[in-house]
Design a protein around this motif. Structure first.
Motif, PDB file in Angstrom:
ATOM      1  N   UNK A 248      -7.339   6.321  -3.919  1.00 35.21           N
ATOM      2  CA  UNK A 248      -7.823   4.947  -3.760  1.00 35.21           C
ATOM      3  C   UNK A 248      -7.558   4.428  -2.354  1.00 35.21           C
ATOM      4  N   UNK A 249      -6.380   4.696  -1.843  1.00 38.79           N
ATOM      5  CA  UNK A 249      -6.024   4.220  -0.504  1.00 38.79           C
ATOM      6  C   UNK A 249      -6.894   4.857   0.565  1.00 38.79           C
ATOM      7  N   UNK A 250      -7.206   6.132   0.403  1.00 37.73           N
ATOM      8  CA  UNK A 250      -8.063   6.814   1.372  1.00 37.73           C
ATOM      9  C   UNK A 250      -9.457   6.179   1.395  1.00 37.73           C
ATOM     10  N   UNK A 251     -10.004   5.897   0.238  1.00 34.78           N
ATOM     11  CA  UNK A 251     -11.335   5.289   0.201  1.00 34.78           C
ATOM     12  C   UNK A 251     -11.298   3.865   0.739  1.00 34.78           C
ATOM     13  N   UNK A 252     -10.218   3.139   0.499  1.00 38.62           N
ATOM     14  CA  UNK A 252     -10.090   1.802   1.076  1.00 38.62           C
ATOM     15  C   UNK A 252     -10.036   1.875   2.598  1.00 38.62           C
ATOM     16  N   UNK A 253      -9.307   2.874   3.122  1.00 37.71           N
ATOM     17  CA  UNK A 253      -9.222   3.042   4.572  1.00 37.71           C
ATOM     18  C   UNK A 253     -10.586   3.377   5.164  1.00 37.71           C
ATOM     19  N   UNK A 254     -11.337   4.248   4.501  1.00 40.59           N
ATOM     20  CA  UNK A 254     -12.675   4.602   4.967  1.00 40.59           C
ATOM     21  C   UNK A 254     -13.581   3.368   4.984  1.00 40.59           C
ATOM     22  N   UNK A 255     -13.454   2.510   3.968  1.00 43.55           N
ATOM     23  CA  UNK A 255     -14.276   1.295   3.913  1.00 43.55           C
ATOM     24  C   UNK A 255     -13.939   0.354   5.062  1.00 43.55           C
TER      25      UNK A 255
END
Length: 491
Positions: free
Chosen positions: A15-22
């Motif tokens: 989840x954190x990785x996808x938030x960072x990508x966003x």
């Protein structure tokens, strides 16, 4: 046995990785506020929403019937084709074919066939049937795969067709019919937004009313469409389907005559660049290179940036909204939350984006908000249903209020939440691409411009790029779900 702590840590890291990508994607998105004071326009829209008015009720009723007719016939035909494709879905060529046709949005199919068949019934039907057939093939194949093979194995040496007709289909019928009903709601939204390219559905009148600033008329169209979506379960009965389908055939708009030679020319010449038709490989590569550098790369950056930002925002909104629609978490007040989610999941993203574009201008911001609101509402609705279904297995003396949400329900819902979010990833990518028809600089903008310039070869090339992009995202999504051990719950 899988370690629960390590599983939770893995999902949290994902989840954190996808938030960072966003967050990174926001720096690449074309986000500007073009209007200094959108609240004046918003107040006019709000006033119009509570004072709906339409001067010609019969005209609005005919558009509503056209919308339902396109959806009914489109789903009926595509569901049958989807079953046929699902029978041979184990073959790679069928899987690839299904992935390609479902990766092209209905708007793009509509723009393509409109050049041949005009604003006719055939254009609208093909725009829904083709991508929906690919979607049905994928989902039906998954449903068949989940069924126990015990009963089918008793059929001995029966051929594949007989196994499906007398074995797999009857066994999977409840799941199949449930998904067809859900897909019919999606078809109603698709049918409506085809009005944005000129077909005589509700979307045509909605777009016209908004463009002219007649917000009371736009509200009338909106409430009619919401009424159709919200009452589907009260009028879509199986025993009435033959009558509905027969009536839908006669209610379709007229089909203008089409020159067969023009159809042949369009598909064999107009869709292909001149160097390719002449067998000039270097000229073809040079043509492709110019289109890629001038249009594809800038469009891909915007499309991917909008998709990633909308994906994460959808997840945030879903987690915020779903507890207010779960009777297990908020009691009788869930009716208010469920109505809000009904509105959000019923309005097509393109309609929401058009509304936000009036407020904030044609940047990436309206697209992100529209995609997040619609998909967040849909995911929240499904999570609320799962929360209520699981309530029967909970202890009577369990925690209540905020504690119940954060420490009991949310940890149980989170794997399903991530699975639904990644399942919607491909859909959000498709919808991000079509935002270009509103002037937002995604792939759809360049595709729509190519059609307006009668550059069918360029438009077709860009459509293929959009299809390949969605195939890649679908593949990555499946790999992520598989690696994280996520199983997509029922829709």
């Amino acid at each position: 046995m899988r370690d629960t702590r390590s599983t939770g840590a893995g999902l949290r890291t994902l989840s954190l990785w996808f938030a960072l990508v966003a967050i990174i994607a926001l720096f690449f998105a074309d986000i500007f506020l073009y209007q200094p004071d959108p609240w004046i326009e918003l107040s006019r829209i709000g006033t119009g929403m509570v004072t709906p008015y339409w001067p010609d009720v019969s005209e609005l009723a005919i558009s509503a019937l056209h919308t339902i007719s396109f959806a009914l016939l489109g789903v009926a035909v595509s569901a049958c084709l989807g079953v046929l494709l699902a029978m041979w879905f184990h073959r790679r060529v069928v899987r690839v074919f299904s992935a390609v046709i479902r990766s092209v949005h209905e708007i793009f199919w509509g723009l393509l066939f409109m050049q041949v068949f005009g604003l006719s019934a055939l254009t609208g039907l093909l725009a829904i049937i083709i991508p929906f057939s690919g979607i049905f093939a994928k989902v039906f194949a998954d449903i068949f795969h989940q069924q126990p093979a015990t009963a089918v194995n008793t059929m001995g040496q029966a051929d594949r067709l007989s196994r499906f007709i007398y074995g797999w289909i009857p066994q999977a019928w409840p799941a199949l019919s449930s998904y067809v009903r859900y897909r019919f709601e999606c078809a109603l939204r698709s049918s409506a937004i085809l009005g944005f390219i000129g077909l005589p559905t509700l979307g045509f009148h909605l777009e016209t009313a908004f463009r002219q600033g007649d917000y009371s008329e736009a509200a009338a169209v909106f409430w009619v469409f919401l009424l159709i979506i919200g009452t589907v379960r009260f009028w879509l009965y199986k025993r009435f389907l033959p009558f509905y389908l027969l009536a839908a055939i006669f209610l379709l708009p007229e089909m203008p005559p089409v020159n067969a030679s023009f159809i042949w020319q369009f598909f064999t010449q107009d869709l292909w660049p001149v160097p390719f038709q002449q067998g000039d490989l270097s000229g073809t590569l040079s043509w492709c290179g110019r289109v890629v550098s001038d249009e594809v790369i800038p469009a891909l950056i915007q499309t991917i940036a909008i998709t990633q930002a909308a994906l994460v925002l959808s997840g945030v909104l879903a987690l915020m909204w779903y507890p207010f629609a779960s009777r297990w978490l908020v009691g009788r007040f869930s009716l208010i939350g469920r109505f809000k989610l009904l509105v959000l999941r019923s309005i097509p993203e393109l309609m929401l984006a058009y509304l936000f574009m009036l407020l904030f201008g044609p940047s990436a911001l309206p697209a992100i908000f529209a995609l997040a609101l619609h998909n967040g509402g849909l995911i929240a609705f499904l999570l609320a249903n799962h929360s209520e279904d699981a309530a029967d297995n909970q202890r009577i003396d369990s925690a209540s209020g905020v504690v119940r949400y954060f420490y009991q329900d949310l940890p149980q819902r989170y794997p399903a939440f991530l699975a639904l979010l990644f399942y919607r990833w491909e859909v959000i990518m498709r919808e991000s691409a079509i935002m270009g028809v509103l002037g937002i600089a995604t792939l759809g903008f360049f595709i729509d411009s190519a059609f307006e310039e009668i550059r069918f070869d360029k438009a077709f090339f860009l459509i293929l790029v959009a299809a390949m992009l969605n195939v890649v995202v679908d593949s990555v999504s499946r790999r992520v779900r598989r690696a994280a051990g996520l199983t997509t719950p029922r829709m």
